[in-house]
Design a protein around this motif. Structure first.
Motif, PDB file in Angstrom:
ATOM      1  N   GLN A  60       0.807  -1.213   0.000  1.00 38.88           N
ATOM      2  CA  GLN A  60       0.000   0.000   0.000  1.00 38.88           C
ATOM      3  C   GLN A  60       0.848   1.276   0.000  1.00 38.88           C
ATOM      4  OE1 GLN A  60      -2.459  -0.375   3.393  1.00 38.88           O
ATOM      5  NE2 GLN A  60      -3.768  -1.947   2.509  1.00 38.88           N
ATOM      6  N   ALA A  61       2.122   1.173   0.328  1.00 40.44           N
ATOM      7  CA  ALA A  61       2.985   2.346   0.405  1.00 40.44           C
ATOM      8  C   ALA A  61       3.335   2.835  -0.986  1.00 40.44           C
ATOM      9  CB  ALA A  61       4.271   2.014   1.150  1.00 40.44           C
ATOM     10  N   GLU A  62       3.355   4.174  -1.140  1.00 39.07           N
ATOM     11  CA  GLU A  62       3.739   4.762  -2.423  1.00 39.07           C
ATOM     12  C   GLU A  62       5.237   4.983  -2.413  1.00 39.07           C
ATOM     13  OE1 GLU A  62       1.576   8.186  -3.630  1.00 39.07           O
ATOM     14  OE2 GLU A  62      -0.233   7.474  -2.661  1.00 39.07           O
ATOM     15  N   PRO A  63       5.826   4.960  -3.579  1.00 41.69           N
ATOM     16  CA  PRO A  63       7.261   5.223  -3.611  1.00 41.69           C
ATOM     17  C   PRO A  63       7.535   6.674  -3.188  1.00 41.69           C
ATOM     18  CG  PRO A  63       6.379   4.998  -5.830  1.00 41.69           C
ATOM     19  CD  PRO A  63       5.261   4.694  -4.868  1.00 41.69           C
ATOM     20  N   ILE A  64       8.633   6.894  -2.458  1.00 42.59           N
ATOM     21  CA  ILE A  64       8.993   8.225  -1.978  1.00 42.59           C
ATOM     22  C   ILE A  64       9.683   8.970  -3.107  1.00 42.59           C
ATOM     23  CG2 ILE A  64      10.369   9.520  -0.319  1.00 42.59           C
ATOM     24  CD1 ILE A  64      10.043   7.163   1.561  1.00 42.59           C
ATOM     25  N   THR A  65       9.100  10.137  -3.454  1.00 44.61           N
ATOM     26  CA  THR A  65       9.691  10.976  -4.488  1.00 44.61           C
ATOM     27  C   THR A  65       9.996  12.325  -3.866  1.00 44.61           C
ATOM     28  OG1 THR A  65       7.526  11.710  -5.204  1.00 44.61           O
ATOM     29  CG2 THR A  65       8.470   9.848  -6.388  1.00 44.61           C
ATOM     30  N   PRO A  66      11.068  12.961  -4.288  1.00 46.66           N
ATOM     31  CA  PRO A  66      11.399  14.264  -3.714  1.00 46.66           C
ATOM     32  C   PRO A  66      10.318  15.283  -4.052  1.00 46.66           C
ATOM     33  CG  PRO A  66      12.972  13.660  -5.444  1.00 46.66           C
ATOM     34  CD  PRO A  66      12.000  12.521  -5.281  1.00 46.66           C
ATOM     35  N   ASP A  67      10.081  16.201  -3.081  1.00 49.90           N
ATOM     36  CA  ASP A  67       9.089  17.275  -3.266  1.00 49.90           C
ATOM     37  C   ASP A  67       9.646  18.260  -4.281  1.00 49.90           C
ATOM     38  OD1 ASP A  67       7.127  19.164  -3.052  1.00 49.90           O
ATOM     39  OD2 ASP A  67       7.569  19.722  -0.974  1.00 49.90           O
ATOM     40  N   PRO A  68       8.909  18.540  -5.352  1.00 51.95           N
ATOM     41  CA  PRO A  68       9.440  19.459  -6.356  1.00 51.95           C
ATOM     42  C   PRO A  68       9.574  20.888  -5.835  1.00 51.95           C
ATOM     43  CG  PRO A  68       7.208  18.783  -6.928  1.00 51.95           C
ATOM     44  CD  PRO A  68       7.606  18.007  -5.707  1.00 51.95           C
ATOM     45  N   GLN A  69       8.828  21.250  -4.793  1.00 54.80           N
ATOM     46  CA  GLN A  69       8.918  22.613  -4.263  1.00 54.80           C
ATOM     47  C   GLN A  69       9.965  22.739  -3.157  1.00 54.80           C
ATOM     48  OE1 GLN A  69       4.999  23.762  -3.120  1.00 54.80           O
ATOM     49  NE2 GLN A  69       4.332  24.107  -5.215  1.00 54.80           N
ATOM     50  N   ALA A  70      10.468  21.634  -2.671  1.00 54.62           N
ATOM     51  CA  ALA A  70      11.506  21.678  -1.640  1.00 54.62           C
ATOM     52  C   ALA A  70      12.798  22.190  -2.289  1.00 54.62           C
ATOM     53  CB  ALA A  70      11.737  20.295  -1.047  1.00 54.62           C
ATOM     54  N   PRO A  71      13.571  23.046  -1.544  1.00 54.61           N
ATOM     55  CA  PRO A  71      14.794  23.568  -2.134  1.00 54.61           C
ATOM     56  C   PRO A  71      15.772  22.441  -2.411  1.00 54.61           C
ATOM     57  CG  PRO A  71      14.679  24.164   0.192  1.00 54.61           C
ATOM     58  CD  PRO A  71      13.380  23.503  -0.169  1.00 54.61           C
ATOM     59  N   ALA A  72      16.352  22.511  -3.571  1.00 51.25           N
ATOM     60  CA  ALA A  72      17.327  21.499  -3.953  1.00 51.25           C
ATOM     61  C   ALA A  72      18.652  21.818  -3.283  1.00 51.25           C
ATOM     62  CB  ALA A  72      17.483  21.485  -5.468  1.00 51.25           C
ATOM     63  N   GLU A  73      19.429  20.831  -3.029  1.00 53.40           N
ATOM     64  CA  GLU A  73      20.758  21.005  -2.459  1.00 53.40           C
ATOM     65  C   GLU A  73      21.565  21.862  -3.424  1.00 53.40           C
ATOM     66  OE1 GLU A  73      23.103  20.398   0.345  1.00 53.40           O
ATOM     67  OE2 GLU A  73      21.084  19.869   0.921  1.00 53.40           O
ATOM     68  N   PRO A  74      22.171  23.006  -2.920  1.00 51.10           N
ATOM     69  CA  PRO A  74      22.940  23.832  -3.851  1.00 51.10           C
ATOM     70  C   PRO A  74      24.206  23.104  -4.290  1.00 51.10           C
ATOM     71  CG  PRO A  74      23.151  24.669  -1.637  1.00 51.10           C
ATOM     72  CD  PRO A  74      22.167  23.531  -1.584  1.00 51.10           C
ATOM     73  N   THR A  75      24.600  23.428  -5.469  1.00 52.35           N
ATOM     74  CA  THR A  75      25.838  22.837  -5.978  1.00 52.35           C
ATOM     75  C   THR A  75      27.006  23.512  -5.262  1.00 52.35           C
ATOM     76  OG1 THR A  75      26.066  24.463  -7.723  1.00 52.35           O
ATOM     77  CG2 THR A  75      24.804  22.471  -8.254  1.00 52.35           C
ATOM     78  N   PRO A  76      28.165  22.878  -5.233  1.00 45.83           N
ATOM     79  CA  PRO A  76      29.321  23.506  -4.565  1.00 45.83           C
ATOM     80  C   PRO A  76      29.674  24.855  -5.180  1.00 45.83           C
ATOM     81  CG  PRO A  76      29.762  21.179  -4.946  1.00 45.83           C
ATOM     82  CD  PRO A  76      28.453  21.485  -5.612  1.00 45.83           C
ATOM     83  N   GLU A  77      29.524  24.986  -6.496  1.00 46.39           N
ATOM     84  CA  GLU A  77      29.830  26.257  -7.141  1.00 46.39           C
ATOM     85  C   GLU A  77      28.861  27.345  -6.691  1.00 46.39           C
ATOM     86  OE1 GLU A  77      29.406  23.382  -8.929  1.00 46.39           O
ATOM     87  OE2 GLU A  77      31.528  22.996  -9.323  1.00 46.39           O
ATOM     88  N   ALA A  78      27.576  26.990  -6.577  1.00 51.02           N
ATOM     89  CA  ALA A  78      26.572  27.960  -6.126  1.00 51.02           C
ATOM     90  C   ALA A  78      26.843  28.358  -4.677  1.00 51.02           C
ATOM     91  CB  ALA A  78      25.169  27.379  -6.279  1.00 51.02           C
ATOM     92  N   ARG A  79      27.226  27.370  -3.851  1.00 49.23           N
ATOM     93  CA  ARG A  79      27.520  27.657  -2.439  1.00 49.23           C
ATOM     94  C   ARG A  79      28.741  28.581  -2.332  1.00 49.23           C
ATOM     95  NH1 ARG A  79      25.874  28.797   2.300  1.00 49.23           N
ATOM     96  NH2 ARG A  79      26.992  27.820   3.993  1.00 49.23           N
ATOM     97  N   ILE A  80      29.759  28.339  -3.161  1.00 51.75           N
ATOM     98  CA  ILE A  80      30.954  29.201  -3.157  1.00 51.75           C
ATOM     99  C   ILE A  80      30.578  30.615  -3.588  1.00 51.75           C
ATOM    100  CG2 ILE A  80      33.142  29.639  -4.350  1.00 51.75           C
ATOM    101  CD1 ILE A  80      33.585  26.578  -4.331  1.00 51.75           C
ATOM    102  N   ALA A  81      29.773  30.745  -4.610  1.00 49.74           N
ATOM    103  CA  ALA A  81      29.348  32.068  -5.083  1.00 49.74           C
ATOM    104  C   ALA A  81      28.546  32.786  -4.001  1.00 49.74           C
ATOM    105  CB  ALA A  81      28.528  31.930  -6.368  1.00 49.74           C
ATOM    106  N   GLU A  82      27.686  32.039  -3.315  1.00 51.16           N
ATOM    107  CA  GLU A  82      26.881  32.628  -2.234  1.00 51.16           C
ATOM    108  C   GLU A  82      27.785  33.113  -1.097  1.00 51.16           C
ATOM    109  OE1 GLU A  82      23.949  30.928   1.227  1.00 51.16           O
ATOM    110  OE2 GLU A  82      23.837  29.972  -0.741  1.00 51.16           O
ATOM    111  N   LEU A  83      28.757  32.303  -0.720  1.00 54.48           N
ATOM    112  CA  LEU A  83      29.680  32.683   0.362  1.00 54.48           C
ATOM    113  C   LEU A  83      30.570  33.857  -0.052  1.00 54.48           C
ATOM    114  CD1 LEU A  83      30.687  29.174   1.741  1.00 54.48           C
ATOM    115  CD2 LEU A  83      29.219  30.882   2.848  1.00 54.48           C
ATOM    116  N   GLU A  84      31.001  33.884  -1.314  1.00 61.37           N
ATOM    117  CA  GLU A  84      31.807  35.015  -1.776  1.00 61.37           C
ATOM    118  C   GLU A  84      31.003  36.302  -1.770  1.00 61.37           C
ATOM    119  OE1 GLU A  84      33.294  33.693  -5.581  1.00 61.37           O
ATOM    120  OE2 GLU A  84      35.118  32.850  -4.681  1.00 61.37           O
ATOM    121  N   ALA A  85      29.725  36.226  -2.135  1.00 64.03           N
ATOM    122  CA  ALA A  85      28.865  37.410  -2.108  1.00 64.03           C
ATOM    123  C   ALA A  85      28.679  37.894  -0.672  1.00 64.03           C
ATOM    124  CB  ALA A  85      27.519  37.098  -2.752  1.00 64.03           C
ATOM    125  N   LYS A  86      28.480  36.956   0.245  1.00 64.60           N
ATOM    126  CA  LYS A  86      28.313  37.330   1.658  1.00 64.60           C
ATOM    127  C   LYS A  86      29.609  37.932   2.207  1.00 64.60           C
ATOM    128  CE  LYS A  86      26.436  35.807   5.960  1.00 64.60           C
ATOM    129  NZ  LYS A  86      25.428  34.985   6.538  1.00 64.60           N
TER     130      LYS A  86
END
Length: 180
Positions: free
Chosen positions: A15-41
């Motif tokens: 009866q259980a449905e397969p677990i799928t990621p929530d499309p509206q949940a924030p996706a894990e940022p890529t390392p490049e995006a995280r570096i850009a975010e930290l450099e901006a901060k």
């Protein structure tokens, strides 16, 4: 479902449905995006630091300028209060045929002007009465004389002293009673 498999989501496996990621949940940022975010901060914090440092420097500079102006104008006010005294002395020297009584009267008036000018700027005389206890913070003992007075009391004032804003400008020069 096999008997050894635990149920998912509290439901049996069928009866259980397969677990799928929530499309509206924030996706894990890529390392490049995280570096850009930290450099901006980091750039934002660096800018804020530089602005704060400049503000502190400006405040310090303004404080120094205000202190210099206060010193300059304090001296200016003091000098301005002495000008009438100078005017009186010049007027007295211009009179050639004044009597001794007139000269004495003019001197007393000029002394009153000087005393008022000094008091306006919180310059107060130290003129301890005879018998006062010697205070090394306000008096300077010039001599010690045997006397009937208590030891370390003032016998005579040789020269008045002065305080400016409760700080000794010049101590009173005094003669002190010697120990018996």
């Amino acid at each position: 479902m096999t008997p050894t498999e635990p149920p998912q989501n509290g439901l049996p496996r069928e009866q259980a449905e397969p677990i799928t990621p929530d499309p509206q949940a924030p996706a894990e940022p890529t390392p490049e995006a995280r570096i850009a975010e930290l450099e901006a901060k980091q750039a934002e914090l660096s800018d804020a630091y530089l602005r704060a440092k400049a503000e502190v420097e400006n405040t310090r500079r303004r404080g120094e300028e205000e202190l210099a102006k206060a010193r300059k104008f304090a001296l200016e006010a003091f000098a301005e209060s002495l000008l009438p005294v100078r005017d009186s002395l010049e007027a007295a020297t211009a009179i050639t045929d004044a009597s001794a009584a007139q000269v004495l009267e003019g001197m007393h008036a000029t002394l009153r002007q000087l005393t008022q000018a000094l008091e306006r700027h919180r310059v107060v005389e130290i003129n301890p009465p005879v018998g006062t206890r010697f205070d090394p913070h306000q008096h300077q003992a010039m001599t010690m004389l045997p006397s009937e007075q208590e030891p370390n009391t003032i016998v005579a004032v040789l020269q008045k002293g002065y305080l400016i804003a409760e700080r000794v400008l010049r101590p009173a020069l005094v003669t002190v009673a010697a120990p018996r």
